[in-house]
Structures are given as structure tokens and as C-alpha cells.
Design a protein around this motif. Structure first.
Motif, PDB file in Angstrom:
ATOM      1  N   ILE A  18       0.835  -1.199   0.000  1.00  0.00           N
ATOM      2  CA  ILE A  18       0.000   0.000   0.000  1.00  0.00           C
ATOM      3  C   ILE A  18       0.872   1.253   0.000  1.00  0.00           C
ATOM      4  N   ALA A  19       1.923   1.242   0.816  1.00  0.00           N
ATOM      5  CA  ALA A  19       2.807   2.408   0.891  1.00  0.00           C
ATOM      6  C   ALA A  19       3.564   2.623  -0.420  1.00  0.00           C
ATOM      7  N   ALA A  20       3.868   1.551  -1.131  1.00  0.00           N
ATOM      8  CA  ALA A  20       4.635   1.653  -2.366  1.00  0.00           C
ATOM      9  C   ALA A  20       3.747   1.884  -3.588  1.00  0.00           C
ATOM     10  N   MET A  21       2.445   2.013  -3.385  1.00  0.00           N
ATOM     11  CA  MET A  21       1.541   2.167  -4.512  1.00  0.00           C
ATOM     12  C   MET A  21       1.876   3.377  -5.393  1.00  0.00           C
ATOM     13  N   ALA A  26       3.940   5.114 -10.691  1.00  0.00           N
ATOM     14  CA  ALA A  26       4.931   5.854 -11.481  1.00  0.00           C
ATOM     15  C   ALA A  26       5.798   4.895 -12.301  1.00  0.00           C
ATOM     16  N   ALA A  27       6.174   3.778 -11.694  1.00  0.00           N
ATOM     17  CA  ALA A  27       6.997   2.794 -12.408  1.00  0.00           C
ATOM     18  C   ALA A  27       6.221   2.193 -13.574  1.00  0.00           C
ATOM     19  N   LEU A  34       6.660  -3.606 -10.722  1.00  0.00           N
ATOM     20  CA  LEU A  34       7.301  -4.067  -9.494  1.00  0.00           C
ATOM     21  C   LEU A  34       6.713  -5.432  -9.112  1.00  0.00           C
ATOM     22  N   PRO A  35       7.528  -6.356  -8.621  1.00  0.00           N
ATOM     23  CA  PRO A  35       7.046  -7.716  -8.330  1.00  0.00           C
ATOM     24  C   PRO A  35       6.398  -7.865  -6.953  1.00  0.00           C
TER      25      PRO A  35
END
Length: 55
Positions: A18-21, A26-27, A34-35
Motif C-alpha cells: 500500500i505504501a509503495a503504490m 509511477a513505475a 514491481l514484483p
């Protein structure tokens, strides 16, 4: 102890996902994925297999 550790790891991966969403969005726009979903699926399978064994 193993079951509790798997549960904590599973929950931690969900929080990280959730934090890396924003980073993942963007990626993806840059053409890179992202895996995180694979990591979460693997831990989820291990947790569910352990839960089934505990019953």
C-alpha cells in the motif's frame, strides 16, 4: 510461533504494498512493473497452507 511470524510477514507485505503504490504507479507509467504482487502471493500461499495444517 511459525504461524504468527507468517501472519506478521503477510501483514507487513500488505502495508509495504500500500505504501509503495505511488511508486508502483509511477513505475508502471515508465513501463516497469514491481514484483510486489508475486511476493505477496507467495507469502499468502504459505500462510494459508500453514493455517490449513493447524486446523
Amino acid at each position: 510461533m511459525y504461524h504468527a511470524t507468517l501472519f506478521a510477514l503477510y501483514q507487513l507485505c500488505i502495508v509495504i504494498g500500500i505504501a509503495a503504490m505511488p511508486l508502483a504507479i509511477a513505475a508502471r507509467q515508465a513501463g516497469v512493473t514491481l514484483p510486489i504482487h508475486r511476493i505477496l502471493a507467495t507469502i499468502e500461499e504459505a500462510y494459508e497452507a500453514n493455517s490449513a495444517q493447524m486446523e
